[in-house]
Scaffold this motif. Structure first.
Motif, PDB file in Angstrom:
ATOM      1  N   UNK A 215       2.528 -12.334  -3.345  1.00 22.57           N
ATOM      2  CA  UNK A 215       3.001 -13.574  -2.713  1.00 22.57           C
ATOM      3  C   UNK A 215       4.036 -13.237  -1.647  1.00 22.57           C
ATOM      4  N   UNK A 216       3.591 -12.875  -0.439  1.00 26.01           N
ATOM      5  CA  UNK A 216       4.546 -12.576   0.633  1.00 26.01           C
ATOM      6  C   UNK A 216       5.311 -13.827   1.044  1.00 26.01           C
ATOM      7  N   UNK A 217       6.470 -13.649   1.636  1.00 27.74           N
ATOM      8  CA  UNK A 217       7.248 -14.797   2.089  1.00 27.74           C
ATOM      9  C   UNK A 217       8.737 -14.507   2.105  1.00 27.74           C
ATOM     10  N   UNK A 218       9.515 -15.595   2.221  1.00 28.86           N
ATOM     11  CA  UNK A 218      10.974 -15.490   2.269  1.00 28.86           C
ATOM     12  C   UNK A 218      11.548 -15.723   0.874  1.00 28.86           C
TER      13      UNK A 218
ATOM     14  N   UNK B 231      13.106  -6.347  -8.681  1.00 29.13           N
ATOM     15  CA  UNK B 231      13.284  -7.755  -9.056  1.00 29.13           C
ATOM     16  C   UNK B 231      12.570  -8.680  -8.074  1.00 29.13           C
ATOM     17  N   UNK B 232      12.645  -8.368  -6.787  1.00 30.00           N
ATOM     18  CA  UNK B 232      11.966  -9.194  -5.794  1.00 30.00           C
ATOM     19  C   UNK B 232      10.447  -9.134  -5.969  1.00 30.00           C
ATOM     20  N   UNK B 233       9.937  -7.947  -6.276  1.00 35.21           N
ATOM     21  CA  UNK B 233       8.495  -7.820  -6.508  1.00 35.21           C
ATOM     22  C   UNK B 233       8.054  -8.608  -7.731  1.00 35.21           C
ATOM     23  N   UNK B 234       8.907  -8.635  -8.754  1.00 37.49           N
ATOM     24  CA  UNK B 234       8.599  -9.451  -9.937  1.00 37.49           C
ATOM     25  C   UNK B 234       8.477 -10.923  -9.555  1.00 37.49           C
ATOM     26  N   UNK B 235       9.382 -11.379  -8.684  1.00 39.51           N
ATOM     27  CA  UNK B 235       9.356 -12.766  -8.234  1.00 39.51           C
ATOM     28  C   UNK B 235       8.146 -13.042  -7.348  1.00 39.51           C
ATOM     29  N   UNK B 236       7.699 -12.003  -6.635  1.00 37.57           N
ATOM     30  CA  UNK B 236       6.597 -12.159  -5.686  1.00 37.57           C
ATOM     31  C   UNK B 236       5.246 -11.797  -6.288  1.00 37.57           C
ATOM     32  N   UNK B 237       5.186 -11.591  -7.590  1.00 35.37           N
ATOM     33  CA  UNK B 237       3.924 -11.294  -8.237  1.00 35.37           C
ATOM     34  C   UNK B 237       3.513  -9.843  -8.181  1.00 35.37           C
ATOM     35  N   UNK B 238       4.403  -8.976  -7.712  1.00 40.12           N
ATOM     36  CA  UNK B 238       4.132  -7.545  -7.682  1.00 40.12           C
ATOM     37  C   UNK B 238       3.257  -7.107  -6.522  1.00 40.12           C
ATOM     38  N   UNK B 239       3.014  -5.817  -6.473  1.00 38.31           N
ATOM     39  CA  UNK B 239       2.085  -5.263  -5.489  1.00 38.31           C
ATOM     40  C   UNK B 239       0.694  -5.818  -5.804  1.00 38.31           C
ATOM     41  N   UNK B 240      -0.144  -5.970  -4.773  1.00 36.35           N
ATOM     42  CA  UNK B 240      -1.446  -6.607  -4.975  1.00 36.35           C
ATOM     43  C   UNK B 240      -2.209  -5.966  -6.134  1.00 36.35           C
TER      44      UNK B 240
ATOM     45  N   UNK C 131      17.397  -5.848   8.800  1.00 39.17           N
ATOM     46  CA  UNK C 131      17.084  -7.273   8.781  1.00 39.17           C
ATOM     47  C   UNK C 131      16.478  -7.728   7.456  1.00 39.17           C
ATOM     48  N   UNK C 132      16.533  -6.878   6.439  1.00 35.31           N
ATOM     49  CA  UNK C 132      15.960  -7.169   5.117  1.00 35.31           C
ATOM     50  C   UNK C 132      14.474  -7.479   5.201  1.00 35.31           C
ATOM     51  N   UNK C 133      13.782  -6.809   6.121  1.00 34.69           N
ATOM     52  CA  UNK C 133      12.333  -6.961   6.260  1.00 34.69           C
ATOM     53  C   UNK C 133      11.657  -5.932   5.366  1.00 34.69           C
ATOM     54  N   UNK C 134      11.269  -6.373   4.186  1.00 33.13           N
ATOM     55  CA  UNK C 134      10.693  -5.478   3.180  1.00 33.13           C
ATOM     56  C   UNK C 134       9.176  -5.433   3.351  1.00 33.13           C
ATOM     57  N   UNK C 135       8.706  -4.417   4.061  1.00 30.56           N
ATOM     58  CA  UNK C 135       7.270  -4.223   4.252  1.00 30.56           C
ATOM     59  C   UNK C 135       6.753  -3.327   3.133  1.00 30.56           C
ATOM     60  N   UNK C 136       5.794  -3.834   2.376  1.00 30.60           N
ATOM     61  CA  UNK C 136       5.297  -3.144   1.191  1.00 30.60           C
ATOM     62  C   UNK C 136       3.944  -2.493   1.496  1.00 30.60           C
ATOM     63  N   UNK C 137       3.830  -1.194   1.238  1.00 28.88           N
ATOM     64  CA  UNK C 137       2.582  -0.462   1.476  1.00 28.88           C
ATOM     65  C   UNK C 137       2.126   0.192   0.176  1.00 28.88           C
ATOM     66  N   UNK C 138       0.853  -0.038  -0.174  1.00 33.37           N
ATOM     67  CA  UNK C 138       0.347   0.575  -1.398  1.00 33.37           C
ATOM     68  C   UNK C 138      -0.347   1.902  -1.091  1.00 33.37           C
ATOM     69  N   UNK C 139      -0.980   2.489  -2.099  1.00 40.55           N
ATOM     70  CA  UNK C 139      -1.494   3.855  -1.982  1.00 40.55           C
ATOM     71  C   UNK C 139      -2.725   3.968  -1.099  1.00 40.55           C
ATOM     72  N   UNK C 140      -3.222   2.853  -0.579  1.00 41.33           N
ATOM     73  CA  UNK C 140      -4.366   2.923   0.331  1.00 41.33           C
ATOM     74  C   UNK C 140      -3.932   3.167   1.772  1.00 41.33           C
ATOM     75  N   UNK C 141      -2.638   3.201   2.025  1.00 36.66           N
ATOM     76  CA  UNK C 141      -2.123   3.322   3.390  1.00 36.66           C
ATOM     77  C   UNK C 141      -1.885   4.778   3.777  1.00 36.66           C
ATOM     78  N   UNK C 142      -2.357   5.148   4.950  1.00 35.07           N
ATOM     79  CA  UNK C 142      -2.057   6.466   5.510  1.00 35.07           C
ATOM     80  C   UNK C 142      -0.703   6.383   6.195  1.00 35.07           C
TER      81      UNK C 142
END
Length: 441
Positions: free
Chosen positions: A256-259, A270-279, A320-331
């Motif tokens: 659940x990306x967002x603010x 903790x933020x990932x828990x609130x956002x439903x975790x990594x996909x 800027x607290x821009x948390x870009x999340x990348x999983x293991x599929x990313x080069x």
């Protein structure tokens, strides 16, 4: 001192209200009561309240806002020049998306902050410099300013206080470099946006050569809540040196990306828990704590406090607290190349380290990503970063090196795997690194 709750909606508290962007809705939520309180105070006392709150700049550097305001010289016979407030709303770094949602959802939060802040520094004109491409935000801000004028919050003798203010919404020319405060001033004055040599600093000679305060949108938007609730209330949130609440932007491979507005010091876990975790079905590989210009972090940093000191101690910047999340599929090499292409394109060309350095960084990264590089190229890349860092005219050059040097620090094997396989060993459609199997071949 630690954060007081998982989420603390203050700036975002009214975003779910019907027509939250209109003045009627904003006033029903308590809007403009802080302005009335501020106008009953002396300007110096407003500055003191912001200083006592511990509010730090939300645009990246984290400089104390009240202290920045106090640098403005007193207006007297010896210093008759007008004072200006300039709001930096030129949000345009990859991954950063907190100011635009704020201005779109509740522009009056910013407008009220602008009026109070202008009163505090004795400015009679304030400018909101908005990225020109976000025309919907420009129009919404212009509407909010007109509504505030009609209600008597902007104009002559505001609320019978004797204070006069005009607010101008300025659409920028569409250059990332104009997010640098002195380049922004040049753009406002009608010149090509390029950073200025300092000193003199904007507080002494800024817009039109006059004393000027430049603050980020979120910094100014936080002022009404501080005045309405008191500096102690604001300082009760966050950590000892990073006080208050802030907007964290989660994007990328998150459910659940967002603010997410939370006290400074919350962790990514903790933020990932609130956002439903990594996909679903994937795991975290790397992430940015403050946008693409900050050194990347990995899964081992999930419990790092997201405040200025905690992230700094981990080797990165809160930015800027821009948390870009990348999983293991990313080069990681491909991701870093894309960011570097952006910085090369957006370099204003004023200084050699940035103008030439970012071009060469892209050339080498392209060769590496295509599998045509060597270990010597890796050494050259790090040497280039070292020669750009701290030698550029502004922070754009420094920001361009951050993802490169940090990605090599954490994922050097992935860079080397590109050389071994004569191309990217990573299958972006798969859920695991192909390089793991290939490295043993």
């Amino acid at each position: 001192m630690s954060y007081v709750a998982p989420l603390t909606p203050v700036l975002s508290n009214n975003w779910d209200q019907v027509r939250a962007w209109q003045i009627g809705s904003y006033e029903r939520s308590g809007g403009y009561t802080a302005l009335k309180r501020a106008l009953s105070m002396q300007p110096a006392d407003v500055v003191t309240a912001v200083k006592d709150s511990g509010l730090r700049g939300r645009g990246g550097a984290g400089f104390p806002t009240g202290m920045k305001w106090s640098f403005i010289p007193a207006k007297d016979a010896a210093n008759p020049k007008p004072h200006y407030l300039v709001v930096n709303a030129d949000e345009s770094e990859p991954g950063t998306c907190k100011d635009i949602p704020l201005m779109l959802a509740s522009p009056h939060t910013l407008v009220e902050g602008v009026i109070i802040s202008s009163y505090a520094i004795r400015a009679s004109v304030a400018f909101i410099y908005v990225r020109g491409e976000v025309l919907h935000v420009v129009r919404r801000l212009q509407q909010a300013v007109e509504e505030a004028k009609a209600a008597g919050y902007i104009g002559t003798n505001i609320q019978g206080s004797g204070y006069d203010l005009d607010v101008v919404v300025h659409a920028g020319a569409g250059a990332y470099i104009c997010g640098e405060e002195t380049a922004l001033l040049d753009s406002l004055e009608g010149r090509r946006g390029q950073p200025r040599l300092r000193p003199p600093f904007p507080a002494v000679a800024g817009l039109y050569g006059c004393p000027t305060v430049i603050n980020n949108v979120e910094s100014i938007a936080s002022v009404p809540a501080i005045i309405a609730n008191g500096p102690d209330w604001f300082a009760s949130m966050g950590t000892e040196k990073s006080k208050g609440m802030t907007l964290y932007s989660l994007s990328g491979h998150v459910t659940r990306p967002g603010q997410y507005e939370a006290p400074l010091g919350i962790t990514l876990r903790e933020l990932l828990d609130l956002a439903g975790g990594v996909r679903n079905g994937h795991e975290l590989k790397f992430w940015t704590p403050g946008g693409s210009s900050t050194p990347i972090l990995t899964a081992e940093h999930l419990d790092v406090p997201l405040d200025y000191e905690g992230v700094g101690a981990a080797g990165s910047m809160l930015g800027t607290k821009a948390l870009q999340i990348f999983d293991q599929t990313t080069c990681v090499v491909r991701a870093v190349l894309r960011w570097t292409e952006f910085y090369k394109h957006e370099s204003c060309g004023k200084c050699t380290p940035c103008r030439e350095g970012t071009w060469w960084l892209v050339q080498i990264l392209e060769r590496m990503e295509a599998g045509k590089g060597t270990e010597e190229d890796l050494a050259t890349l790090l040497d280039l970063c070292e020669n750009i860092l701290g030698r550029s005219f502004c922070a754009l050059g420094d920001g361009a090196t951050s993802p490169i040097s940090s990605s090599i620090q954490y994922f050097k094997d992935e860079y080397l795997a590109h050389f071994t396989h004569g191309g990217c060993p990573f299958d972006p459609m798969a859920s695991t690194l192909f390089a793991t199997a290939g490295a043993t071949a």
